[in-house]
Design a protein around this motif. Structure first.
Motif, short mmCIF file in Angstrom:
data_model
loop_
_atom_site.label_atom_id
_atom_site.label_comp_id
_atom_site.label_asym_id
_atom_site.label_seq_id
_atom_site.Cartn_x
_atom_site.Cartn_y
_atom_site.Cartn_z
N ILE A 105 -17.30 -1.11 -1.02
CA ILE A 105 -16.46 -2.31 -1.00
C ILE A 105 -15.90 -2.58 -2.39
CG2 ILE A 105 -16.51 -4.82 -0.72
CD1 ILE A 105 -18.52 -4.41 1.56
N TYR A 109 -11.95 -2.74 -3.39
CA TYR A 109 -11.37 -3.91 -4.05
C TYR A 109 -10.57 -3.50 -5.28
CZ TYR A 109 -11.15 -8.05 -7.05
OH TYR A 109 -10.71 -9.06 -7.88
N TRP A 130 -12.09 -9.89 1.64
CA TRP A 130 -12.26 -8.57 2.22
C TRP A 130 -11.16 -8.23 3.22
CZ3 TRP A 130 -13.41 -3.92 1.76
CH2 TRP A 130 -13.90 -3.09 2.77
#
Length: 491
Positions: A105, A109, A130
C-alpha cells in the motif's frame, strides 16, 4: 528552503531514497492538514509537541496503537478455539503477511502521488485516501471496490470499539447493562468529530500504545499469578468452525491497513513509511503473544464462553486500571477508524477543503449515528471480529493491495519507471509477483472462503442464542434471591 538543504534533497532523489515530494511545506499550526503554514517549524510550542505530528515516530505509534486495541482482549478467546501452537503460529504468519501488504500500500501511494505531482496536481487541503490511489492507478472500478470494502470495514471497526467499551466498563460498574453503556459511550465517541486529521493524533497515539502495553502485561502477569484454574482443560482445536473463526480473528488483528494511506499522508516524509508497519508489528508481538498464551494457559476452555479476557480475571485495582486505560484507548481507536469515514463524507458533501473545524465537526455527525445503531443491534464481542475479518479485512487488507500491485506493475515500462523499486530483501519483480499471488490465493480460500463460512456460522449462532439488540451479551445470569428459611413453630 536553504540552498544546502535543497542540494541534499536533490541528491537523495537522484539516489532513489525518496520520491520528489514531501509534506513539509504543509505543516500547519494544529489544523491537521488545513490552514496556514508554520512560520518557523523549529519553534518549540505545546501545540506542536502534543497536537501536530507527522514524523516517522508518530506514524509508528499510530500503526502500533491502531493494531492492539480491543482485539488484545479477544486473542485468548481465539487461542481457546485454535489451541496454543496454532495460535502462536498464525499470529506470526498473519503479522508478517499484514506487514507485507502494508508495504505494498505504501508503494502504491508513493507511485500515485509521484504521478500526480508530475502533472502539477496539488494536495494541499486534501487528504489522499486508498480509494483515490486505486482510482488513479487502476481506474473507477477499482475505486468503487476500494471505497466499498474500506468504508464498510471502517464502519464495523468503529462498531466494534463501541461494543468493546460497553463490554469493558461493565466489569467495573454492572449497575447498568451493556446496552445502556453503549448509548453512553456512543455519545462520548461522537466528540472525535472535532479532531481534524491524523496530524492531530500525536499525543493520543503515544498514550494509546502506553495503555495497551500496560493492559497486555497486566493480562500476562495476572494470569500467571492466578495460576491454572481448577480442572482447567485445553482441548482446542476441536471443531473446524471454531478453528477458522479463531484464525480469522487473528487475520483481523493484523489488518489495521484501512487507515494506512491517511497515516502516510499525515507524515512530513511519506516515503519513510515503507518499513514502519513491520516495526510496529514486531512490537505488537511482544504484547499479543505473551498475554494470549498466558490467559489461555490459565483458563483453557472457559474462554470459549468468555470472549473478553477481563471477564475471567479476579477483580482488583490492577484490573480496574487496565479496564479504564482500555476504555480511553478504545475512544482513541474509534477516532482512528472513523476519521477516514469523516474524510469520505466531507468529500461527498463538499466541505473537505474548509478551514473551519466547527463546520467540519457538524458535517461529520451523521457518520456516527449508524455506527451507534449497529453497535446496539449486534453487541457480540468476539464473534463480530471474526466475521469482519473474514468478509471485509480479507479483501481490504490482503487481496486488493496484492492484486493492485500486480496490475499496476504488469508492464515492463511501469516497472522501469516505478517510483519505488522492489525491496532489498526481495529484489526480483518475479519474486514479488509470486508472493502477491500466494497472498491472494491463501486469503481468498482460507480467510474469505473457509473463514467466512466459519465466522458467519458462529455469528448466526450468537444471534440465535442471544438475539438482536441483546441487552447484556454474555453477562452473568442474576442469582435468584435465597429462599426464606422455613419458620419453626415451637409449642
Amino acid at each position: 528552503m536553504p540552498p544546502q538543504k535543497q542540494a541534499e534533497e536533490a541528491a537523495a532523489i537522484v539516489a532513489g531514497d525518496i520520491a520528489p515530494f514531501d509534506n513539509e511545506t504543509e505543516r500547519e499550526n494544529g489544523s491537521g492538514g488545513y490552514g496556514k503554514e508554520e512560520e518557523d517549524a523549529s519553534v518549540f510550542n505545546v501545540s506542536s509537541l502534543l497536537w501536530h505530528g507527522g514524523s516517522a515516530w508518530d506514524a509508528w505509534f499510530s500503526c502500533a496503537s491502531n493494531q492492539v486495541a480491543q482485539v488484545l482482549l479477544t486473542l485468548p478467546y481465539s487461542f481457546s478455539q485454535l489451541g496454543m501452537v496454532s495460535g502462536v503460529i498464525l499470529q506470526i504468519f498473519y503479522g508478517f503477511l499484514g506487514s507485507w501488504t502494508a508495504y505494498l500500500i505504501s508503494v502504491l501511494y508513493v507511485e500515485y502521488r509521484s504521478r500526480k505531482e508530475k502533472e502539477n496536481v496539488s494536495f494541499k487541503n486534501h487528504v489522499i485516501q486508498w480509494f483515490e490511489v486505486l482510482d488513479g492507478l487502476l481506474g473507477p472500478y477499482w475505486k468503487a471496490a476500494g471505497l466499498a470494502f474500506n468504508c464498510t470495514f471502517l464502519l464495523f471497526g468503529s462498531v466494534i470499539q463501541l461494543i468493546a467499551c460497553a463490554s469493558n466498563i461493565y466489569y467495573i460498574n454492572d449497575h447498568l447493562d451493556k446496552r445502556t453503556w453503549t448509548y453512553i459511550f456512543g455519545a462520548c465517541c461522537a466528540t472525535t468529530v472535532f479532531i481534524p486529521s491524523f496530524h492531530n493524533y500525536r499525543i493520543w497515539s503515544f498514550l494509546g500504545l502506553a495503555m495497551t502495553t500496560y493492559t497486555a502485561w497486566y493480562l500476562t502477569i495476572a494470569a500467571v499469578i492466578h495460576g491454572q484454574a481448577d480442572g482447567v482443560v485445553h482441548s482446542g482445536p476441536t471443531k473446524l468452525v471454531l478453528y477458522f473463526t479463531g484464525a480469522t480473528n487473528i487475520l483481523y488483528t493484523f489488518g489495521g491497513h484501512a487507515v494506512t494511506v491517511e497515516i502516510m499522508h499525515a507524515m512530513w516524509k511519506p516515503q519513510k513509511f515503507k518499513y514502519i508497519y513491520l516495526l510496529a508489528t514486531l512490537y505488537v508481538f511482544t504484547l499479543t503473544l505473551p498475554s494470549a498464551a498466558a490467559v489461555y494457559w490459565a483458563f483453557g476452555d472457559q474462554l470459549l464462553t468468555h470472549a473478553n479476557a477481563f471477564s475471567l480475571l479476579p477483580k482488583s485495582r490492577w484490573r480496574d486500571t487496565a479496564v479504564i486505560l482500555m476504555l480511553i484507548h478504545q475512544f482513541i481507536t474509534f477516532g482512528f477508524a472513523c476519521t477516514p469515514l469523516y474524510f469520505v463524507w466531507e468529500k461527498v458533501i463538499g466541505v473537505h477543503a474548509t478551514t473551519s473545524i466547527c463546520l467540519r465537526a457538524i458535517a461529520r455527525l451523521p457518520v456516527v449515528v449508524p455506527i451507534w445503531f449497529l453497535a446496539i443491534i449486534f453487541p457480540f464481542f468476539g464473534p463480530i471480529n471474526s466475521a469482519v475479518g473474514a468478509l471485509l479485512v480479507s479483501f481490504t487488507v490482503y487481496i486488493i493491495p496484492a492484486l493492485a500491485h500486480m496490475l499496476t506493475y504488469r508492464t515492463s515500462s511501469a516497472r522501469q519507471n516505478a517510483a519505488e523499486k522492489p525491496p532489498f530483501f526481495l529484489p526480483s519483480w518475479t519474486a514479488m509477483y509470486m508472493l502477491n499471488a500466494f497472498v491472494v490465493v491463501w486469503v481468498l480460500v482460507v480467510g474469505f472462503g473457509i473463514g467466512g463460512w466459519a465466522s458467519m456460522t458462529n455469528f448466526i449462532r450468537q444471534v440465535d442464542t442471544f438475539g438482536l439488540f441483546a441487552k447484556c451479551y454474555q453477562c452473568p445470569k442474576p442469582q435468584p434471591p435465597p429462599a426464606a428459611a422455613p419458620q419453626q413453630h415451637h409449642r
